[in-house]
Scaffold this motif. Structure first.
Motif, short mmCIF file in Angstrom:
data_model
loop_
_atom_site.label_atom_id
_atom_site.label_comp_id
_atom_site.label_asym_id
_atom_site.label_seq_id
_atom_site.Cartn_x
_atom_site.Cartn_y
_atom_site.Cartn_z
N LEU A 1 -37.45 -15.66 2.42
CA LEU A 1 -37.55 -15.37 0.99
C LEU A 1 -38.59 -14.29 0.68
N ALA A 2 -39.77 -14.40 1.24
CA ALA A 2 -40.82 -13.42 0.95
C ALA A 2 -40.40 -12.00 1.35
N GLN A 3 -39.67 -11.87 2.45
CA GLN A 3 -39.21 -10.55 2.91
C GLN A 3 -38.04 -10.01 2.09
N GLU A 4 -37.24 -10.92 1.52
CA GLU A 4 -36.03 -10.53 0.80
C GLU A 4 -36.20 -10.50 -0.72
N VAL A 5 -37.39 -10.84 -1.20
CA VAL A 5 -37.63 -10.98 -2.64
C VAL A 5 -37.35 -9.69 -3.42
N ASN A 6 -37.46 -8.54 -2.75
CA ASN A 6 -37.19 -7.26 -3.43
C ASN A 6 -35.73 -7.10 -3.82
N LYS A 7 -34.86 -7.96 -3.35
CA LYS A 7 -33.44 -7.93 -3.72
C LYS A 7 -33.19 -8.67 -5.03
N LEU A 8 -34.23 -9.32 -5.55
CA LEU A 8 -34.12 -10.10 -6.79
C LEU A 8 -34.80 -9.38 -7.94
N LYS A 9 -34.30 -9.61 -9.15
CA LYS A 9 -34.86 -8.98 -10.35
C LYS A 9 -35.80 -9.96 -11.05
N LYS A 10 -37.05 -9.53 -11.25
CA LYS A 10 -38.05 -10.39 -11.87
C LYS A 10 -37.76 -10.66 -13.34
N ASP A 11 -37.02 -9.76 -13.99
CA ASP A 11 -36.79 -9.89 -15.43
C ASP A 11 -35.53 -10.69 -15.77
N PHE B 1 -25.44 -22.82 4.89
CA PHE B 1 -24.73 -22.07 3.86
C PHE B 1 -23.29 -21.80 4.29
N LYS B 2 -23.09 -21.41 5.56
CA LYS B 2 -21.74 -21.14 6.06
C LYS B 2 -20.88 -22.40 6.06
N GLN B 3 -21.51 -23.52 6.34
CA GLN B 3 -20.78 -24.79 6.39
C GLN B 3 -20.23 -25.17 5.01
N TYR B 4 -21.06 -24.99 3.98
CA TYR B 4 -20.64 -25.28 2.61
C TYR B 4 -21.62 -24.63 1.65
N HIS B 5 -21.09 -23.99 0.62
CA HIS B 5 -21.96 -23.45 -0.43
C HIS B 5 -21.21 -23.42 -1.76
N ILE B 6 -21.98 -23.35 -2.81
CA ILE B 6 -21.42 -23.27 -4.15
C ILE B 6 -21.08 -21.82 -4.45
N PRO B 7 -19.84 -21.53 -4.85
CA PRO B 7 -19.46 -20.16 -5.15
C PRO B 7 -20.42 -19.52 -6.17
N GLY B 8 -20.79 -18.28 -5.91
CA GLY B 8 -21.68 -17.54 -6.80
C GLY B 8 -23.12 -17.51 -6.32
N PHE B 9 -23.47 -18.43 -5.41
CA PHE B 9 -24.83 -18.44 -4.88
C PHE B 9 -24.95 -17.49 -3.70
N LYS B 10 -26.07 -16.80 -3.63
CA LYS B 10 -26.39 -15.88 -2.54
C LYS B 10 -27.34 -16.60 -1.59
N ASN B 11 -27.13 -16.45 -0.30
CA ASN B 11 -27.97 -17.12 0.68
C ASN B 11 -29.19 -16.27 1.04
N ILE B 12 -30.37 -16.81 0.74
CA ILE B 12 -31.63 -16.24 1.20
C ILE B 12 -32.43 -17.42 1.75
N PRO B 13 -32.37 -17.65 3.07
CA PRO B 13 -33.08 -18.79 3.65
C PRO B 13 -34.57 -18.78 3.28
N LEU B 14 -35.12 -19.96 3.07
CA LEU B 14 -36.51 -20.11 2.64
C LEU B 14 -37.46 -19.29 3.50
N GLN B 15 -37.29 -19.33 4.82
CA GLN B 15 -38.21 -18.62 5.71
C GLN B 15 -38.10 -17.10 5.59
#
Length: 111
Positions: free
Chosen positions: A62-72, A46-60
């Motif tokens: 994701l389950a711990q960080e999912v509460n930062k996302l809105k289900k609706d 992600f640091k090397q290159y990313h698309i502006p507007g995307f937030k980095n949540i590495p796959l490994q």
């Protein structure tokens, strides 16, 4: 041997309820202010290159960080090629997210 191949391929089949979108569709969706966009690549990628507007949540993580996302709210998931984002989409689906879009070809196709 066939059982192993079927098991391997099962992880890469489209996830029911997840829409696979192209890069032109992604560009169109990015105009939506109520959309969540996550990049599930590693922090280094992600640091090397990313698309502006995307937030980095590495796959490994994701389950711990999912509460930062809105289900609706709709969510777009991207990775380098589309494989990890497909796995992430499957995880999100199991966790109760319903409006998930996986970017075909990932960041490699964007570039």
């Amino acid at each position: 041997m066939a059982v192993i191949l079927i098991f391997f391929l099962k992880g890469f089949l489209p996830v029911k309820g997840v829409k696979n979108i192209s890069i032109p569709e992604l560009k169109n969706e990015m105009n939506n202010k109520n959309i969540q966009m996550i990049d599930v690549r590693t922090i280094g990628e992600f640091k090397q290159y990313h698309i502006p507007g995307f937030k980095n949540i590495p796959l490994q993580m994701l389950a711990q960080e999912v509460n930062k996302l809105k289900k609706d709210e709709p969510i777009i998931v991207i990775c380098q090629s589309g494989m990890r984002s497909q796995r992430a989409s499957k995880i999100l689906k199991k966790l109760g997210f319903n409006n998930i879009m996986n970017v075909k070809g990932g960041v490699a196709a964007w570039r």
